[in-house]
Design a protein around this motif. Structure first.
Motif, PDB file in Angstrom:
ATOM      1  N   LYS A 135     -16.259  99.612 -74.061  1.00 29.29           N
ATOM      2  CA  LYS A 135     -15.906 100.771 -74.894  1.00 29.29           C
ATOM      3  C   LYS A 135     -17.083 101.205 -75.748  1.00 29.29           C
ATOM      4  O   LYS A 135     -17.133 102.305 -76.267  1.00 29.29           O
ATOM      5  CB  LYS A 135     -14.697 100.446 -75.776  1.00 29.29           C
ATOM      6  CG  LYS A 135     -13.641  99.619 -75.110  1.00 29.29           C
ATOM      7  CD  LYS A 135     -12.995 100.295 -73.922  1.00 29.29           C
ATOM      8  CE  LYS A 135     -12.180  99.293 -73.132  1.00 29.29           C
ATOM      9  NZ  LYS A 135     -11.596  99.856 -71.926  1.00 29.29           N
ATOM     10  N   ALA A 171      -4.066  91.996 -78.889  1.00 33.46           N
ATOM     11  CA  ALA A 171      -5.136  92.997 -78.775  1.00 33.46           C
ATOM     12  C   ALA A 171      -5.276  93.664 -80.142  1.00 33.46           C
ATOM     13  O   ALA A 171      -4.301  94.169 -80.692  1.00 33.46           O
ATOM     14  CB  ALA A 171      -4.792  94.012 -77.697  1.00 33.46           C
ATOM     15  N   SER A 218     -14.179  91.884 -69.615  1.00 31.67           N
ATOM     16  CA  SER A 218     -13.255  90.913 -70.220  1.00 31.67           C
ATOM     17  C   SER A 218     -12.092  90.640 -69.277  1.00 31.67           C
ATOM     18  O   SER A 218     -11.425  89.616 -69.404  1.00 31.67           O
ATOM     19  CB  SER A 218     -12.793  91.309 -71.623  1.00 31.67           C
ATOM     20  OG  SER A 218     -12.556  92.665 -71.730  1.00 31.67           O
ATOM     21  N   ASN A 278      -3.953  98.112 -77.232  1.00 31.07           N
ATOM     22  CA  ASN A 278      -3.926  99.155 -76.205  1.00 31.07           C
ATOM     23  C   ASN A 278      -2.535  99.097 -75.569  1.00 31.07           C
ATOM     24  O   ASN A 278      -2.137  98.021 -75.140  1.00 31.07           O
ATOM     25  CB  ASN A 278      -5.012  98.857 -75.167  1.00 31.07           C
ATOM     26  CG  ASN A 278      -4.918  99.750 -73.942  1.00 31.07           C
ATOM     27  OD1 ASN A 278      -4.275 100.789 -73.968  1.00 31.07           O
ATOM     28  ND2 ASN A 278      -5.564  99.329 -72.862  1.00 31.07           N
ATOM     29  N   TYR A 306      -2.916  91.065 -69.265  1.00 26.51           N
ATOM     30  CA  TYR A 306      -2.474  89.747 -69.755  1.00 26.51           C
ATOM     31  C   TYR A 306      -1.334  89.225 -68.872  1.00 26.51           C
ATOM     32  O   TYR A 306      -1.335  88.068 -68.455  1.00 26.51           O
ATOM     33  CB  TYR A 306      -2.000  89.815 -71.212  1.00 26.51           C
ATOM     34  CG  TYR A 306      -2.972  90.428 -72.200  1.00 26.51           C
ATOM     35  CD1 TYR A 306      -4.347  90.277 -72.052  1.00 26.51           C
ATOM     36  CD2 TYR A 306      -2.515  91.163 -73.290  1.00 26.51           C
ATOM     37  CE1 TYR A 306      -5.229  90.842 -72.960  1.00 26.51           C
ATOM     38  CE2 TYR A 306      -3.390  91.722 -74.211  1.00 26.51           C
ATOM     39  CZ  TYR A 306      -4.745  91.566 -74.028  1.00 26.51           C
ATOM     40  OH  TYR A 306      -5.604  92.131 -74.934  1.00 26.51           O
ATOM     41  N   MET A 360     -10.743 105.379 -71.917  1.00 28.11           N
ATOM     42  CA  MET A 360     -11.420 104.904 -73.127  1.00 28.11           C
ATOM     43  C   MET A 360     -12.917 104.654 -72.931  1.00 28.11           C
ATOM     44  O   MET A 360     -13.487 103.718 -73.500  1.00 28.11           O
ATOM     45  CB  MET A 360     -10.763 103.623 -73.651  1.00 28.11           C
ATOM     46  CG  MET A 360      -9.423 103.852 -74.271  1.00 28.11           C
ATOM     47  SD  MET A 360      -8.104 103.934 -73.085  1.00 28.11           S
ATOM     48  CE  MET A 360      -7.656 102.230 -72.939  1.00 28.11           C
TER      49      MET A 360
END
Ligand code: PMP
Length: 362
Positions: free
Chosen positions: A218, A158, A88, A162, A116, A32
């Motif tokens: 991104k 999200a 992130s 994703n 996560y 991505m």
């Protein structure tokens, strides 16, 4: 027992390291990334700017100018600040560390971004995954039931998700924010926001338990590693305590400040990528043997439906033609035979489409 077994936690010993496929010589559509660099005059100017950066000094610990640039240019509401992370990914770790009370849990719909669950595990939090529906929408009732049963400290959504690419329903997200209430935070992860044009950032004031997380990755700056999150001052104050000092290096700081002064360039690139997303999706939809799913991100999720071909074989056939995509077919039952492909330049997208047509041939 060996040193390693004496030393390392059993759950870490049992892990295999995150495997990143070597992309040398390939059209790289697995991660991505934005395919566009900055225009040449801006690159030259950035070079001059970076040559003046004091590499011998630590960054200014407050990052005041960078934060002002982010808040001013990227839609953070007036009166709200941001906490910065080295991508992130680091913000996710910081949240896990700050919230890792004994017995605390992290909840997310699955399939979703794997960090996560990984980050929860690393910090000693229990991860609870709630299956999405087969069309990848949020199972609102299952989410609310899991929230009632587990009282998660942290819930991740999200937005877009994703690897599925879709935006969850706003009303379901609001129900989740309300159900979590004062017992936890809901992190709306807007990594793909430039391609979605839909955001919870303007709604921060409505929900004291809402955290909006973003990244410049991104957007065209994956290499500099910079993420940010906004929330109430009371929450940010706590997250700031676990942020490693100087986590944003001076080159990242100077580059981000510079690019934010020229943010229209990134906006133009995002427009081009959104247009290409429409074209590639339409061409995929017309291909027999492929199902393509709606996307609000800079990638598309597709399923190989041609009898006799699976996503692993299709991935290998694409790789033989020097096109690298991500096979997510084994990640979750809902993703059976699915591939995820980044939307790139018109030329690279056409190369991918032609390679896929060849891979689908009997
Ligand atoms: N959130 C989501 C939903 C992602 O897909 C990714 C990257 N794949 C990230 C966060 C991490 O982004 P970064 O660390 O590059 O900022």
């Amino acid at each position: 027992m060996s040193l390693i077994e004496n030393l390392i936690r059993p759950d870490v010993l049992a892990l295999s390291a995150y495997h990143v496929q070597d992309a040398a010589g390939c059209v790289k559509l697995d991660a991505m990334e934005n395919p566009y660099q900055l225009p040449e005059p801006l690159r030259a100017e950035l070079g001059r700017r970076l040559s003046e950066v004091a590499l011998n000094r630590y960054p200014t610990p407050s990052y005041t100018e960078l934060k002002a640039g982010i808040c001013g240019k990227l839609g953070v509401p007036d009166g709200y600040d941001v906490v910065l992370g080295n991508g992130s990914d680091e913000l996710i770790s910081m949240v896990s560390v700050a919230c890792a009370k004994p017995g605390a849990k992290v909840l997310a719909p699955v399939p979703t971004f794997v960090m996560y669950a990984m980050s929860a595990q690393f910090a000693g939090l229990q991860f609870v995954g709630v299956d999405l529906r087969p069309d990848f929408s949020l199972d609102r009732d299952a989410m609310l039931a899991a929230i009632a049963a587990h009282r998660p400290a942290v819930t991740y959504l999200a937005y877009p998700n994703n690897p599925t690419g879709n935006l969850f329903d706003d009303a379901a997200i609001v129900d989740i924010l309300r159900a979590v209430g004062e017992t936890g935070i809901v992190i709306v992860d807007e990594a793909y926001q430039p391609f979605a044009q839909s955001s919870f950032m303007p709604r921060l004031a409505e929900f004291p338990n809402l955290v909006v997380m973003r990244t410049v990755s991104k957007l065209g700056l994956a290499g500099i590693r910079l993420g940010y999150m906004s929330a109430s001052g009371a929450l940010l104050e706590q997250f700031e305590k676990v942020r490693p000092p100087y986590n944003i290096n001076v080159l990242t700081q100077a580059t981000a400040e510079f690019v934010l002064e020229h943010s229209e360039v990134l906006d133009t690139q995002a427009v081009a990528l959104r247009e290409e997303r429409g074209r590639v999706a339409a061409e995929l939809a017309a291909l027999p043997g492929v199902e393509v799913f709606p996307s609000a991100a800079n990638f598309l999720l597709l399923r190989i439906t041609r009898p006799g071909l699976d996503s692993a074989k299709a991935h290998a056939r694409l790789l033989e033609q020097k096109v690298l995509v991500k096979n997510v077919g084994k990640m979750h039952a809902l993703l059976h035979n699915c591939l995820r492909v980044t939307v790139s330049t018109p030329e690279e997208n056409t190369l991918f489409l032609n390679a896929l047509k060849a891979a689908l041939a009997p």
